[in-house]
Design a protein around this motif. Structure first.
Motif, mmCIF file in Angstrom:
data_model
loop_
_atom_site.group_PDB
_atom_site.id
_atom_site.type_symbol
_atom_site.label_atom_id
_atom_site.label_comp_id
_atom_site.label_asym_id
_atom_site.label_seq_id
_atom_site.Cartn_x
_atom_site.Cartn_y
_atom_site.Cartn_z
ATOM 1 N N GLU A 148 72.530 17.171 -60.108
ATOM 2 C CA GLU A 148 73.205 15.447 -59.963
ATOM 3 C C GLU A 148 72.388 14.160 -60.084
ATOM 4 O OE1 GLU A 148 76.331 13.004 -56.982
ATOM 5 O OE2 GLU A 148 75.299 14.860 -56.681
ATOM 6 N N ARG B 16 72.392 11.765 -63.012
ATOM 7 C CA ARG B 16 72.130 9.997 -62.895
ATOM 8 C C ARG B 16 70.945 9.433 -63.416
ATOM 9 N NH1 ARG B 16 76.678 8.661 -59.981
ATOM 10 N NH2 ARG B 16 77.617 9.970 -58.732
ATOM 11 N N PRO C 75 77.510 5.938 -64.704
ATOM 12 C CA PRO C 75 78.765 5.745 -64.598
ATOM 13 C C PRO C 75 79.096 6.300 -62.873
ATOM 14 C CG PRO C 75 78.448 6.240 -66.761
ATOM 15 C CD PRO C 75 77.334 5.950 -65.929
ATOM 16 N N LYS C 76 80.262 5.291 -62.581
ATOM 17 C CA LYS C 76 81.406 6.599 -61.980
ATOM 18 C C LYS C 76 82.028 7.536 -61.722
ATOM 19 C CE LYS C 76 82.526 1.847 -59.685
ATOM 20 N NZ LYS C 76 82.939 0.802 -59.786
ATOM 21 N N ARG C 77 82.584 7.923 -62.887
ATOM 22 C CA ARG C 77 82.867 9.231 -62.866
ATOM 23 C C ARG C 77 82.193 9.868 -64.019
ATOM 24 N NH1 ARG C 77 88.531 10.074 -65.641
ATOM 25 N NH2 ARG C 77 88.224 12.340 -65.437
ATOM 26 N N ILE C 78 81.593 10.793 -63.436
ATOM 27 C CA ILE C 78 80.740 12.378 -64.220
ATOM 28 C C ILE C 78 81.321 13.463 -63.912
ATOM 29 C CG2 ILE C 78 78.603 12.665 -64.778
ATOM 30 C CD1 ILE C 78 77.657 10.721 -64.059
ATOM 31 N N GLU C 79 82.302 14.154 -64.606
ATOM 32 C CA GLU C 79 82.254 15.855 -64.575
ATOM 33 C C GLU C 79 81.328 16.451 -65.768
ATOM 34 O OE1 GLU C 79 86.721 15.756 -65.225
ATOM 35 O OE2 GLU C 79 87.052 13.767 -63.912
ATOM 36 N N ALA D 138 81.078 11.669 -68.948
ATOM 37 C CA ALA D 138 80.951 10.549 -67.772
ATOM 38 C C ALA D 138 81.676 9.156 -68.998
ATOM 39 C CB ALA D 138 79.407 10.158 -68.085
ATOM 40 N N TRP D 139 82.610 8.413 -68.293
ATOM 41 C CA TRP D 139 83.419 7.481 -68.733
ATOM 42 C C TRP D 139 83.080 6.135 -68.787
ATOM 43 C CZ3 TRP D 139 84.605 12.234 -66.781
ATOM 44 C CH2 TRP D 139 85.571 13.223 -67.715
ATOM 45 N N ASP E 162 82.934 1.948 -67.902
ATOM 46 C CA ASP E 162 84.473 1.085 -67.454
ATOM 47 C C ASP E 162 83.684 -0.514 -69.213
ATOM 48 O OD1 ASP E 162 85.284 1.761 -65.721
ATOM 49 O OD2 ASP E 162 83.576 0.610 -64.433
#
Length: 122
Positions: free
Chosen positions: A50, A54, A65-69, A95-96, A98
């Protein structure tokens, strides 16, 4: 199979960076011999997955990004598209972001970029 000079397996992240329109960021630079790729990079010894993902995003695009999968695991043995012989294990993520205008691509790593929609016709 010819032996690699250093015979290390390199573990790296690959991240599909998705903008608000659903397009994927592709980049290119000296390491990629004119091919386009996704952002990512090597994990450092003692670094968690993780934290490594990042850190690479911060270094390469200037945004975390706040959302990472997690997406998948991949492998490449002496890929022709890389600038030197290597054996990679890739841990791939999505990763999304904004705001694609907030990205600050690393000038050391990248010489070009574009976005492409990779949707399906369902």
């Amino acid at each position: 199979m010819k032996p690699l000079a250093h015979k290390n397996i390199e573990i790296a992240s690959g991240v599909l960076v998705i903008n608000p329109k659903g397009e994927i960021l592709f980049t290119t630079g000296p390491k990629w011999r004119g091919f386009y790729t996704i952002v990512g990079g090597h994990f450092e010894y003692g670094e968690s997955i993780e934290n490594g993902v990042r850190r690479e995003l911060q270094e390469e695009i200037g945004v975390v990004p706040k959302r990472i999968e997690f997406l998948s695991v991949g492998e490449a043995i002496e890929p022709s598209w890389f600038h030197r012989p290597a054996h990679f294990i890739f841990l791939n993520f999505v990763a999304w972001i904004d705001d694609e205008h907030a990205l600050l691509l690393s000038k050391e790593e990248f010489t070009g970029q574009y976005y492409q929609y990779q949707g399906t016709n369902s």
